[in-house]
Each structure stands twice: as structure tokens, then as C-alpha cells.
Design an enzyme around this catalytic site. Structure first.
Site, short mmCIF file in Angstrom:
data_model
loop_
_atom_site.label_atom_id
_atom_site.label_comp_id
_atom_site.label_asym_id
_atom_site.label_seq_id
_atom_site.Cartn_x
_atom_site.Cartn_y
_atom_site.Cartn_z
N HIS A 363 0.68 -1.13 -0.03
CA HIS A 363 0.07 0.08 0.12
C HIS A 363 0.90 1.25 0.06
O HIS A 363 0.58 2.28 -0.55
CB HIS A 363 -0.87 0.04 1.35
CG HIS A 363 -2.03 -0.89 1.21
ND1 HIS A 363 -2.79 -1.38 2.23
CD2 HIS A 363 -2.57 -1.52 0.03
CE1 HIS A 363 -3.87 -2.06 1.90
NE2 HIS A 363 -3.63 -2.42 0.39
N ASN A 628 9.04 -6.28 -17.37
CA ASN A 628 9.14 -6.72 -16.08
C ASN A 628 9.21 -8.06 -15.79
O ASN A 628 10.24 -8.70 -15.35
CB ASN A 628 8.36 -5.87 -15.29
CG ASN A 628 8.26 -4.28 -15.45
OD1 ASN A 628 9.30 -3.72 -16.08
ND2 ASN A 628 7.39 -3.62 -14.59
N CYS A 676 5.56 -2.18 -22.97
CA CYS A 676 4.96 -1.40 -21.88
C CYS A 676 5.56 -1.62 -20.47
O CYS A 676 4.98 -0.92 -19.34
CB CYS A 676 3.50 -1.76 -21.67
SG CYS A 676 3.29 -3.56 -21.10
#
Length: 756
Positions: A363, A628, A676
Site C-alpha cells: 500500500h 518486467n 509497456c
């Protein structure tokens, strides 16, 4: 053996003073191995020698005084070989070093084992005995295992000890460097502001009560005050971020409900315990239960439970705690940074975030990225109790942090920071321009996004659309699956932001390092497990609702592209298309209108998929390379693991060859391809991918202007020459150095970030 090892390591970790801890270790090892002497030496790499730090058997007068050069003695030999040295008669060995001050004349047998942490020799632990004998295999194994387990604890204790001793002596520099996991990009310099609880559960002693009703009222009052505080914090966060980010506070409010922790606390109160004791029992029991489960989702919930429990405890104890003065230019440091910590401190004062726990998808990382705050997570060796007020430098690109760095390091990072600000101003002049290379080749640049805050950054920028909308982020910050109507509104807002340009929405990509708070997945190896398309195909109701929402939202814009993540087989695409046709047919019938059919693409991130491009191209309209995950899988490296983070590099020759192959295959089959992943937003990555034949990129809005500037000053021929020169190199560092040199020669060196 296991019990003994565990006890020694645990007692070492609990000891607050390093010297005392080392002394205890050698005594316990001596007893455990029934030998006559045990000694521990620590390495001083600056002076290139080992210092005797603790001994039980040699002269105590030599402790802290005896220095053995790295190339001297049997201790030096252990360090040089980086393996155990076991000799029956040390005095006859050619590397024996006579040191009369240690009084070891009577000892003959010698066994030394290196203490190594992250490829660095921290020291040597040795045992000695009068009898001339080779230590047995099980004895060597015991000492070897102990050294391996102690290494991380010694590394952490060593950093803490050095910081405390140098700061206590008034020295200006500590100059400690620690590597963590990049949490949010950027460079920050400031002073450490350590957030630690003012009241802890450890200070609460179990206490009985004769007035359960009164304790229950106290608890409910504390809950009420805590809810009010959370409401204020949520409002503050909402002012800085869109609602889907501040929705993290919904998690906290849920935990306060009777259906979660509240009912359990009340049960303890009514059984005769005080409110504080009852809260302690419930929070600590819940954390213990969660700690026994290896799962990213559970670890996130532990943070929430600990944080909310702490807040209720403070209000329950009704302590009037003086608020600490919050300095300007602070780096927020904590065992685990929480959303409420970020909300409590004025945004303009926070320059960076450091956390011992957490990952790039916690978070705190999500919020830090949205707020534009550089962050480094997973700093296991960070001694948070010792660095409050110290000068910190954090590099959110590489995961490096520096504690009280010397002038040269600070100057370099201030230079990088200054260059970054200057470049941001300079590249602003290209905001309205199309991306074009020096020789006139038009390049398509799209943005990656997931939070509405990203759109604020992209305002005023000429972009070619959204190349990747991460639909999982709105899912991750909620306490339940968003309804179809909620998804329709969210997607409509995104699609209408760029009504005349393509918007690529990736279907729900959770699992691995992206857990959902309300849909826990427990796996031994989550990155190779139930994630992406695998999960949504197993739950077609999730897949159908999301695709219906996407189609509904695109009813009037017609600019939707759908991207399927984590594809491994042809069947997964065929099944997804079947569900998409079902969703489309249902929706057209329900709305009594024709819904535009979207373009459909596949993410190329699983190595198996790159060898099926020919077959996949007959089913889909385009491909998107996710550098990634593709890099992670090609190199077998968990990119969120600080221990192997240095091995994760998309400039590895094997990765570059795979990318070149993918782009060539896409061209061969006439299927458009875009990149991307993070690599697409880096100057080196853009140039190499451009040379491979890629002319479409998607990146964070923060990197888009820099990409335009780079492309404007480099021709396609220049990029092809760069690729040709690095194709023969065998190390990522060499490849990076060559491109950096070329960019610096072209006056573009300022675009290369530290650590990249």
C-alpha cells in the site's frame, strides 16, 4: 543441532550491544562443540584486516587489539578462500601467524569458517583444541551452518553498531550504504524521521477487571475516537489522491467492526479481562496466526492489523502524548510504513520513504508512486532505532539508501536531483509535440496508468493514448470486488479521457506480488502460480463482469483495446475470446444496441508465449511486451527480493536477444507490438528497442517527456549502431556503460539515473 543453532542465533539477535552478543556467541559455541577455544574476527574492509572481536580461550587482552591482514595467517586464508580451513596442527601450516599476545601456544587443531553476507566476507569464526586432530565433518558442518545463519544478523548488528558509535563520537559521516527494493521512483535527500509507536502492546500487562461493563464502554469509546481520526486522515488523503487510493482506509474501518476484531475483544472483556489486555490478546494472537502463513496478502494484512490495533490502544490508554515536531525535508522511516503514517504528515514535508518491510506493491508503495514520493522498501538491515535525525539519501530507482553520506556522495546525488529538476523544466517545451527521432521517424508514445492521479501528471501532454491501464490497482485498494456498475464508471472515465485515441485495458492481473485484500491466495511459489489469466479463467464470473464493464464503458467512445496478461497457451486466448463474445452478445441484447468490438491483445511476458507468436497472431490484433515479468522469468529472479535484486537486469544479453527475437517475429507475422514494461521508460531501453525495430512504447507519464527529448536528439541509425556495438558484450554493466558513454557524448548524460 537445530535447537542449539536456533537458540544461539535468536539470543544473538536479541542482544542490544554487538560486543556482548559476540562474546556470548563464542562461549555458547565453545560449549556446544565441547572444544577449548572459540574466537570471532570481524573484517575491516577499509583497512584490509580482521579484528579479534570476541574469544573464549585466547587472551582477552587481545580483543579489539589483534589485527590480522587479509593475506596473513589461517584466519586470512579462510577469508581468501571463502571456505572452511580445517588443519590438525596449525603451528606447522605455512600460513600460521605467530602472535604472542593471543597466548595460543597450547592449541594445535584449528577450524575456521567464513561469515559471508551478500557475497561479502564479514568475518571468520574459529575453534581450536590442544589435541592435534582434524575436526570431524559434523563439527565442521555445525560451525559452517552457524556462520551462515549468523551472517545476516551480524551484518545488521554491524551497521547499527557503527552508526551508534560514530554518531555518539560526534563524527560527521557514517557513510553506510544499504540496498533494498525500489518502491517508488525518484531521488530524495533529507533527515530521517522515525515513526515509532508511543505506546506498545509489550508495555501492556494482562490485568483482570471486576467491571466488564465499564471496560466495554471504554473500548467502544476508543473505537469511536479511532474512527473519527481515520475519517480525518482519509479526508486529508482524498484531497491529495483520488478516491480509489484513499479507499485503503476502508480496510481499517472494516477491521474496527464487530464482525472483525471488535467482537473478539468484547468476548475477552466479558470473560473478565481489562479492555487493554483484551485488545492485546486479540491483536497479538491474530498477528501470530498470520505470521505462520507465507503469503504476500497476509503480510499486508498484518501491517493493517498492527497499525489499527496500535491506534486503538493509544486512545484506550488515554495518554496525553506530546506530538513530535515534524521537520521539513524529512524522510519517513518505519518498520513498516502505513497509509495512515503518510496521511498524518503534511505532504510538502515528506521527501522520501524508507521501510524495513514491504515490497514494490505494498500500500505504501502504491501511495508513494501516486504522490510522487521516492521510496525504498525491504531494507532488512536498516537499524531504524539508531538513525532518527540522521541525513539520508534514498534512490528510488535502484533501491539504494545512504546514511550520513560523505560530501562526495551527497554532492553527486544533489547534482542528479538538480539535473532531474532542470531536465523536467527543459523537456516541458516538448509537451505538445509528437515524438519524432532526429531523422524524422514518428514514434508512438503511450502512458501506463492505474490511478486517476496519473492523469493529473499527463495533463497537457501530447500522448498517443493509454498503452496500459492496470485494472488491478482499483481492485487492490478496495475491501471487496468492485461491482459491474462501479467498474463501468471507472472505465468510462478512463476511456473518455482520451476519446479519440486507443486505450488499452489489461484484464485483472492479480496474484504473485499483487494480492487482493479480500481474495487471499496462499502459494509456495506465487510468481509461478495462480495469477493473471489463469486466475480469471478459473473464475469466469470475474472475467465476464470485467469485460462486460469494459465493453459497456466503451459504448460511445469505441476506443477500447483489451489486453490479456500472463498468457502461456493458445487455449487461454481462445477461452478468453469465447467469454468476450459471450459478454458482448449479452450486453448488446440487454442494451438493445450494437457495442463496438474491441481490439484484443496478448502480453508477451511468459517465455513460452514468445515461441507461439505465429499462432497467437492469428487470434489477436496486437502484442504488448511486459519487460518486467519477461525479464524475471528469463533470469529466474524475483525482482522484489533484495537478496537477488542485483541479478534482475533487462540489459542482460539473454534478455536483449529474446526481445530482439520477439520484435522480429511480430514484424514477420505483421502484428503490431508495443513495449509497456519499465524498460520502455528508460533512455537506454528506448534506444535499444528502437534499434530492434520497435516504434511504439508505453511508460509512466513522468518518463514520457524525457523519452520525447531523447528521441528528438538521437537518429534511428545512431540507435542501430548502439545495438550493434553492445550485441557482442557479455555483461549488463558493459552494455549500460557503452550506451551511457554514447549519450554523454551526445550531451544527454543527465537522463541516466543513478543506479541504472
Amino acid at each position: 543441532m537445530i535447537t542449539t543453532l536456533k537458540r544461539i542465533v535468536e539470543e544473538f539477535a536479541q542482544q542490544q550491544v554487538l560486543e556482548r552478543a559476540l562474546t556470548d556467541v563464542v562461549s555458547k559455541v565453545k560449549d556446544a562443540m565441547s572444544t577449548e577455544c572459540c574466537s570471532l574476527y570481524l573484517a575491516d574492509h577499509e583497512k584490509q584486516h580482521y579484528i579479534l572481536m570476541a574469544t573464549d580461550g585466547l587472551s582477552v587482552n587481545a580483543v579489539g587489539r589483534l589485527a590480522i591482514n587479509f593475506n596473513q595467517g589461517l584466519v586470512g586464508l579462510v577469508g581468501q578462500r571463502e571456505e572452511p580451513v580445517n588443519v590438525a596442527n596449525a603451528h606447522t601450516h605455512p600460513r600460521f601467524l605467530f602472535a604472542p599476545q593471543v597466548e595460543e601456544d597450547k592449541f594445535n587443531a584449528f577450524l575456521g569458517v567464513p561469515i559471508i553476507h551478500q557475497r561479502k566476507v564479514l568475518g571468520v569464526i574459529s575453534v581450536q583444541q590442544t589435541d592435534s586432530r582434524v575436526f570431524a565433518e559434523d563439527e565442521e558442518a555445525f560451525l559452517f551452518t552457524l556462520a551462515a545463519q549468523l551472517a545476516a544478523a551480524i551484518a545488521h548488528a554491524g551497521v547499527k553498531s557503527q552508526i551508534e558509535s560514530l554518531s555518539g563520537s560526534g563524527s560527521k559521516y557514517v557513510n553506510q550504504h544499504i540496498l533494498g527494493v525500489p518502491g517508488a521512483p525518484g531521488i530524495a535527500l533529507g533527515c530521517a524521521f522515525v515513526s515509532q509507536p508511543s505506546i506498545s502492546f509489550s508495555s501492556v500487562l494482562p490485568r483482570r477487571t471486576k467491571n466488564a461493563a465499564k471496560e466495554a464502554v471504554k473500548f467502544q469509546q476508543a473505537i469511536k475516537v479511532t474512527r473519527k481520526e481515520l475519517g480525518e486522515l482519509s479526508e486529508r488523503m482524498t484531497a491529495m489522491l483520488p478516491s480509489e487510493a484513499s479507499a485503503i482506509f476502508d480496510v481499517y474501518n472494516h477491521l474496527l467492526s464487530d464482525a472483525s476484531l471488535g467482537e473478539q475483544v468484547n468476548e475477552h472483556i466479558h470473560s473478565g479481562w481489562s479492555a487493554a489486555s483484551s485488545l492485546k490478546f486479540v491483536i497479538e494472537k491474530t498477528i501470530r496466526e498470520f505470521a505462520a502463513i507465507e503469503d504476500d496478502y497476509i503480510r499486508e494484512r498484518m501491517t493493517d492489523i498492527r497499525d489499527i490495533g496500535q491506534r486503538v490502544l493509544v486512545n484506550l490508554m488515554q495518554k496525553d502524548i506530546a506530538k513530535r515536531k515534524v521537520p521539513d525535508n524529512l524522510i519517513l522511516v518505519a518498520e513498516e510504513v502505513t497509509a495512515s503514517m503518510l496521511a498524518e504528515i503534511p505532504r510538502e514535508k515528506i521527501k522520501g520513504i524508507c521501510s524495513r518491510k514491504g515490497s514494490s506493491n505494498s500500500h505504501a508503495s502504491i501511495l508513494a508512486s501516486a504522490l510522487g514520493i521516492p521510496a525504498v522498501m525491504g531494507l532488512e538491515d536498516l537499524p531504524i532505532s539508531s538513525i532518527d535525525g540522521m541525513a539520508l539519501i534514498i534512490d528510488g530507482y535502484s533501491g539504494n539508501i545512504y546514511i550520513n553520506a560523505d560530501d562526495s556522495i551527497e554532492r553527486e546525488y544533489r547534482r542528479l536531483q538538480s539535473e532531474e529538476l532542470e531536465l523536467n523544466d527543459k523537456v516541458r517545451e516538448l509537451a505538445a509535440d509528437q515524438a519524432v527521432t532526429k531523422d524524422g521517424k514518428v514514434i508512438a508514445l503511450h502512458i501506463n496508468t492505474g490511478l486517476a492521479a496519473d492523469f493529473d501528471v499527463a495533463k497537457g501532454l501530447a500522448v498517443d493514448g493509454i498503452g496500459l491501464f492496470r485494472t488491478e490497482i482499483p481492485f487492490m485498494v478496495r475491501q471487496r470486488f468492485p461491482s459491474e456498475s462501479e467498474q463501468v464508471e471507472l472505465y468510462r472515465h478512463v476511456l473518455e479521457s482520451y476519446p479519440d485515441k486507443p486505450v488499452c485495458m489489461r484484464t485483472l492481473d492479480v496474484g504473485g506480488d499483487k494480492p487482493l485484500p479480500y481474495f487471499p491466495i496462499e502459494e509456495d511459489n506465487p510468481f509461478l502460480g495462480w495469477r493473471g489469466i489463469r486466475l480469471t479463467l478459473d473464475h469466469p464470473e470475474i472475467h465476464l463482469i470485467q469485460m462486460r464493464a469494459m465493453l459497456h464503458a466503451s459504448r460511445h467512445t469505441g476506443n477500447l483495446s483489451i489486453l490479456l496478461p500472463m498468457v502461456t497457451s493458445i487455449n487461454e486466448v481462445e477461452e478468453s475470446l469465447r467469454l468476450l463474445k459471450q459478454a458482448h452478445s449479452e450486453l448488446c441484447e440487454e442494451l438493445s444496441c450494437e457495442i463496438p468490438w474491441p481490439k484484443v491483445g496478448v502480453m508477451l511476458e511468459v517465455p513460452a508465449a514468445i515461441y507461439q507468436i505465429g499462432q497467437l497472431s492469428t487470434l489477436v490484433d496486437y502484442f504488448s511486451i511486459g519487460t518486467n515479468d519477461l525479464t524475471q522469468y528469463l533470469l529466474a529472479v524475483d525482482r522484489n527480493n533484495a537478496r537477488v535484486a542485483s541479478l534482475y537486469d533487462y540489459y542482460h544479453p539473454g534478455v536483449l536477444q529474446a526481445l530482439h527475437f520477439v520484435i522480429q517475429q511480430c514484424q514477420l507475422h505483421g502484428t503490431p507490438v508495443t513495449v509497456c514494461g519499465e524498460m520502455a521508460g528508460e533512455p537506454i531501453g528506448i534506444l535499444l528497442l528502437l534499434a530492434m525495430g520497435c516504434n511504439s512504447f508505453s511508460m509512466s507519464a513522468q518518463n514520457l517527456l524525457k523519452a520525447k527529448w531523447i528521441l528528438k536528439h538521437i537518429s534511428s541509425d545512431d540507435a542501430c549502431q548502439f545495438l550493434k556495438e553492445v550485441a557482442i558484450l557479455s555483461e549488463p554493466a558493459q552494455i549500460r556503460d557503452v550506451i551511457v558513454s554514447k549519450l554523454e557524448h551526445a550531451g544527454l548524460g543527465g537522463f541516466i539515473r543513478a543506479g541504472k
